[in-house]
Design an enzyme around this catalytic site. Structure first.
Site, PDB file in Angstrom:
ATOM      1  N   TYR A 164       0.835  -1.209   0.000  1.00  0.00           N
ATOM      2  CA  TYR A 164       0.000   0.000   0.000  1.00  0.00           C
ATOM      3  C   TYR A 164       0.865   1.253   0.000  1.00  0.00           C
ATOM      4  O   TYR A 164       0.562   2.230  -0.681  1.00  0.00           O
ATOM      5  CB  TYR A 164      -0.928   0.010   1.224  1.00  0.00           C
ATOM      6  CG  TYR A 164      -1.932   1.143   1.124  1.00  0.00           C
ATOM      7  CD1 TYR A 164      -3.145   0.962   0.471  1.00  0.00           C
ATOM      8  CD2 TYR A 164      -1.639   2.415   1.631  1.00  0.00           C
ATOM      9  CE1 TYR A 164      -4.046   1.999   0.329  1.00  0.00           C
ATOM     10  CE2 TYR A 164      -2.540   3.461   1.493  1.00  0.00           C
ATOM     11  CZ  TYR A 164      -3.743   3.243   0.839  1.00  0.00           C
ATOM     12  OH  TYR A 164      -4.625   4.277   0.694  1.00  0.00           O
ATOM     13  N   PHE A 169      -7.111  22.658 -23.803  1.00  0.00           N
ATOM     14  CA  PHE A 169      -7.411  21.240 -23.936  1.00  0.00           C
ATOM     15  C   PHE A 169      -8.651  20.973 -23.076  1.00  0.00           C
ATOM     16  O   PHE A 169      -8.829  21.590 -22.029  1.00  0.00           O
ATOM     17  CB  PHE A 169      -6.244  20.339 -23.524  1.00  0.00           C
ATOM     18  CG  PHE A 169      -6.563  18.888 -23.786  1.00  0.00           C
ATOM     19  CD1 PHE A 169      -6.583  18.409 -25.079  1.00  0.00           C
ATOM     20  CD2 PHE A 169      -6.921  18.037 -22.752  1.00  0.00           C
ATOM     21  CE1 PHE A 169      -6.953  17.092 -25.347  1.00  0.00           C
ATOM     22  CE2 PHE A 169      -7.286  16.719 -23.011  1.00  0.00           C
ATOM     23  CZ  PHE A 169      -7.299  16.247 -24.306  1.00  0.00           C
ATOM     24  N   THR A 170      -9.486  20.039 -23.542  1.00  0.00           N
ATOM     25  CA  THR A 170     -10.806  19.824 -22.932  1.00  0.00           C
ATOM     26  C   THR A 170     -10.742  19.652 -21.407  1.00  0.00           C
ATOM     27  O   THR A 170     -11.329  20.445 -20.666  1.00  0.00           O
ATOM     28  CB  THR A 170     -11.465  18.587 -23.568  1.00  0.00           C
ATOM     29  OG1 THR A 170     -10.555  17.490 -23.497  1.00  0.00           O
ATOM     30  CG2 THR A 170     -11.814  18.851 -25.028  1.00  0.00           C
ATOM     31  N   ASP A 196       1.999  21.042 -19.600  1.00  0.00           N
ATOM     32  CA  ASP A 196       1.228  19.850 -19.954  1.00  0.00           C
ATOM     33  C   ASP A 196       2.127  19.035 -20.880  1.00  0.00           C
ATOM     34  O   ASP A 196       2.209  19.280 -22.078  1.00  0.00           O
ATOM     35  CB  ASP A 196      -0.082  20.246 -20.647  1.00  0.00           C
ATOM     36  CG  ASP A 196      -0.928  19.023 -21.024  1.00  0.00           C
ATOM     37  OD1 ASP A 196      -0.380  17.903 -21.010  1.00  0.00           O
ATOM     38  OD2 ASP A 196      -2.113  19.195 -21.342  1.00  0.00           O
ATOM     39  N   LYS A 199       0.021   8.634 -23.150  1.00  0.00           N
ATOM     40  CA  LYS A 199       0.438   9.026 -24.493  1.00  0.00           C
ATOM     41  C   LYS A 199       1.920   8.714 -24.668  1.00  0.00           C
ATOM     42  O   LYS A 199       2.279   7.557 -24.819  1.00  0.00           O
ATOM     43  CB  LYS A 199       0.130  10.509 -24.728  1.00  0.00           C
ATOM     44  CG  LYS A 199      -1.327  10.829 -25.059  1.00  0.00           C
ATOM     45  CD  LYS A 199      -2.253  10.830 -23.892  1.00  0.00           C
ATOM     46  CE  LYS A 199      -3.618  11.398 -24.188  1.00  0.00           C
ATOM     47  NZ  LYS A 199      -4.037  12.498 -23.348  1.00  0.00           N
ATOM     48  N   ARG A 205     -13.020  16.800 -33.291  1.00  0.00           N
ATOM     49  CA  ARG A 205     -12.381  17.856 -32.522  1.00  0.00           C
ATOM     50  C   ARG A 205     -12.851  19.172 -33.116  1.00  0.00           C
ATOM     51  O   ARG A 205     -12.166  19.791 -33.920  1.00  0.00           O
ATOM     52  CB  ARG A 205     -10.851  17.738 -32.570  1.00  0.00           C
ATOM     53  CG  ARG A 205     -10.255  16.751 -31.579  1.00  0.00           C
ATOM     54  CD  ARG A 205     -10.640  17.073 -30.167  1.00  0.00           C
ATOM     55  NE  ARG A 205     -10.015  16.242 -29.156  1.00  0.00           N
ATOM     56  CZ  ARG A 205     -10.615  15.908 -28.019  1.00  0.00           C
ATOM     57  NH1 ARG A 205     -11.863  16.261 -27.780  1.00  0.00           N
ATOM     58  NH2 ARG A 205      -9.995  15.199 -27.101  1.00  0.00           N
ATOM     59  N   PHE A 220     -18.573  15.828 -25.677  1.00  0.00           N
ATOM     60  CA  PHE A 220     -18.181  15.004 -26.828  1.00  0.00           C
ATOM     61  C   PHE A 220     -18.092  13.523 -26.477  1.00  0.00           C
ATOM     62  O   PHE A 220     -18.265  12.668 -27.340  1.00  0.00           O
ATOM     63  CB  PHE A 220     -16.843  15.488 -27.417  1.00  0.00           C
ATOM     64  CG  PHE A 220     -15.691  15.435 -26.440  1.00  0.00           C
ATOM     65  CD1 PHE A 220     -15.472  16.467 -25.554  1.00  0.00           C
ATOM     66  CD2 PHE A 220     -14.821  14.354 -26.427  1.00  0.00           C
ATOM     67  CE1 PHE A 220     -14.418  16.430 -24.653  1.00  0.00           C
ATOM     68  CE2 PHE A 220     -13.760  14.305 -25.530  1.00  0.00           C
ATOM     69  CZ  PHE A 220     -13.561  15.343 -24.640  1.00  0.00           C
TER      70      PHE A 220
HETATM   71  C1  LIG Z   1      -4.974  13.299 -22.907  1.00  0.00           C
HETATM   72  C2  LIG Z   1      -4.576  14.664 -22.543  1.00  0.00           C
HETATM   73  C3  LIG Z   1      -4.804  15.170 -21.259  1.00  0.00           C
HETATM   74  C4  LIG Z   1      -5.604  14.423 -20.201  1.00  0.00           C
HETATM   75  O1  LIG Z   1      -5.036  13.213 -19.860  1.00  0.00           O
HETATM   76  P1  LIG Z   1      -5.911  11.913 -19.495  1.00  0.00           P
HETATM   77  O2  LIG Z   1      -4.868  10.880 -19.214  1.00  0.00           O
HETATM   78  O3  LIG Z   1      -6.767  11.588 -20.668  1.00  0.00           O
HETATM   79  O4  LIG Z   1      -6.719  12.239 -18.285  1.00  0.00           O
HETATM   80  C5  LIG Z   1      -4.332  16.443 -20.978  1.00  0.00           C
HETATM   81  N1  LIG Z   1      -3.699  17.182 -21.907  1.00  0.00           N
HETATM   82  C6  LIG Z   1      -3.481  16.730 -23.150  1.00  0.00           C
HETATM   83  C7  LIG Z   1      -2.782  17.593 -24.133  1.00  0.00           C
HETATM   84  C8  LIG Z   1      -3.919  15.464 -23.524  1.00  0.00           C
HETATM   85  O5  LIG Z   1      -3.717  15.037 -24.775  1.00  0.00           O
END
Ligand SMILES: *Cc1c(COP(=O)(O)O)cnc(C)c1O
Length: 462
Positions: A75, A127-128, A218, A261, A385, A452
């Protein structure tokens, strides 16, 4: 490292395969109707080639899978956390690390810690999930990306750059105290996967230092951005991607990362900071939303896979083949005369739906309709998008009307072959030939947040 005169090719061979379902058009028509014309609501088993996202869809290496077996599922204080922390410190240079279940978990923490109601958060395009967390903390996002980023035809290689004059004007208007940080994405997803230059980052650092404003990074696709700097920015051709990644991070004060990613894992993320106070607060908050600060919502094995994936992500042969495969698809579509965002981005090819379907007004969701039609044609799943992703203004309730109305063909890392790219290109060309027959959509169900993902549509009859 491969010789630069040989074409890009996969720096791996295939050890295990996952069979794909081939479906008929009639089957796909039914599946699409059941999914409310939203590709997010399709079942994966009804998809042939899945370009919905590059998030969490990468193929892990044999080393990462071996790392999964070394999961220390204690843990607290798991060995894998310390390996992850060491990888982040080594490759990215940030001092303090908080794991989170994925990128938005880190965005939640940083937004809660740094943003006060009434604050302004400038960024190189929204970004969303990032913007939503900023808004939920009472902040208002302000776009400071260069104008070129909003023009799909503009060939400027660094369309992720910040317009420093826009930032200066914001500082002038609101005062530096109202700006907790500038939010900088490497690369800019919503602009079509466009990189920011190192020169622009350095200049931004200078300007923000002058005003005592942080930069929060980011860093979801930082290795792809660094590779583009190596390839395209004068003076950096001799440097390794790893070295440029390190410098990009060093120009910022903290970061949020979706390791799903660049870092080649199926789940995971983290928040990083160089400030002790911010780290202290993050350690307090993470136990509320994610879990203890040495696992943050992840299993030990996930953290091990991430630590190994971070090292693999900056490998020169890996990144060349990754970006090379995306460029290969992009060139094919350009050769076929398809309207795509230029230059080709690093994680996917973005179709310009306004130019593809000029007969459909933006309020009838051309990109959403195009994504649906692409799925129907050959079972290739993509995502919208455009106006659906942009959502509504939080104060007026009006739809945002983004300049860019795009369909994203996102390429998962190390998953598909060149033959798959050829099938995708042929299908897009087929839909383009028959584009006059594609009709707009109407939204029949609209969720409150990030619509979306779950909105439902019906085709317009006319
Ligand atoms: C995917 C993404 C996020 C959010 O990450 P999640 O792992 O999907 O929560 C933030 N910023 C960018 C540019 C992204 O492509």
């Amino acid at each position: 490292m491969t010789e630069q005169h040989t074409p890009w090719a996969e720096p791996y061979k295939i050890k295990m395969v996952e069979p794909l379902a081939m479906t008929t058009r009639a089957h796909r028509q039914k599946a699409l109707e059941e999914a409310g014309y939203n590709t997010f609501l399709l079942k994966s088993e009804d998809v042939y080639i899945d370009l919905l996202t590059d998030s969490g869809t990468s193929a892990m290496s044999d080393r990462q899978w071996a790392g999964m077996m070394l999961g220390d599922e204690a843990y607290a204080g798991s060995r894998n956390f310390y390996n992850l922390e060491a990888a982040i410190q080594r490759y990215y240079g940030y001092k303090h690390v908080i794991p989170t279940h994925q990128g938005r978990g880190a965005e939640n923490l940083i937004s809660r810690i740094l943003i006060k109601p009434g604050d302004i958060v400038p960024g190189n395009m929204y970004f969303t999930t990032t913007r939503l967390h900023q808004e939920l903390s009472g902040g208002t996002f302000a776009d400071i990306i260069i104008d070129e980023a909003h023009d799909p035809e503009n060939l400027f290689p660094f369309k992720g750059n910040v317009d420093l004059k826009k930032l200066e004007a914001l500082i002038e208007k609101h005062g530096a105290k109202k700006i907790p940080y500038v939010s900088i994405a490497t690369t800019v997803n919503m602009a079509g996967g466009q990189p920011i230059s190192l020169a622009n980052m350095r200049a931004l650092r200078e300007l923000t230092n002058k005003h005592g404003i942080r930069i929060i990074h980011d860093m979801t696709r930082v290795a792809e951005n660094a590779y583009m700097i190596q390839q395209l920015e004068p003076g950096h051709a001799h440097r390794s991607t790893a070295e440029i990644v390190h410098e990009l991070c060093s120009l910022t004060d903290g970061a949020t990362m979706s390791a799903k990613k660049d870092a080649l894992v199926n789940i995971g993320g983290f928040m990083a900071t160089n400030e002790w106070d911010v780290f202290e607060e993050a350690r307090n908050q993470v136990v509320i939303y994610e879990g203890l600060h040495t696992y943050g919502g992840l299993a030990g094995r996930d953290m091990e896979a991430m630590a190994i994936g971070i090292a693999e992500s900056v490998d020169e042969d890996h990144i060349r083949a990754r970006v090379g495969q995306v460029a290969y698809l992009g060139e094919k579509l350009l050769d076929a005369g398809i309207p795509v965002v230029k230059p080709i981005g690093t994680h996917g090819v973005f179709l310009n739906a306004k130019a593809f379907l000029p007969h459909i007004p933006q309020t009838s969701f051309p990109a959403q309709a195009l994504a649906a039609e692409l799925y129907l044609d050959a079972g290739v799943r993509t995502m919208e998008r455009g106006i659906v992703s942009a959502g509504r203004n939080k104060d007026t309730g009006e739809n945002y009307m983004p300049e860019l109305e795009l369909v994203r063909l996102t390429i998962p890392r190390r998953v598909y072959t060149q033959a798959h790219m050829d099938v995708i290109a042929a299908s897009v060309a087929n839909v383009y030939r028959n584009r006059d027959k594609v009709k707009g959509l109407k939204m029949v169900y609209e969720p409150k947040y990030l619509r979306f993902f779950q909105a439902r549509f019906e085709p317009l009859s006319a």
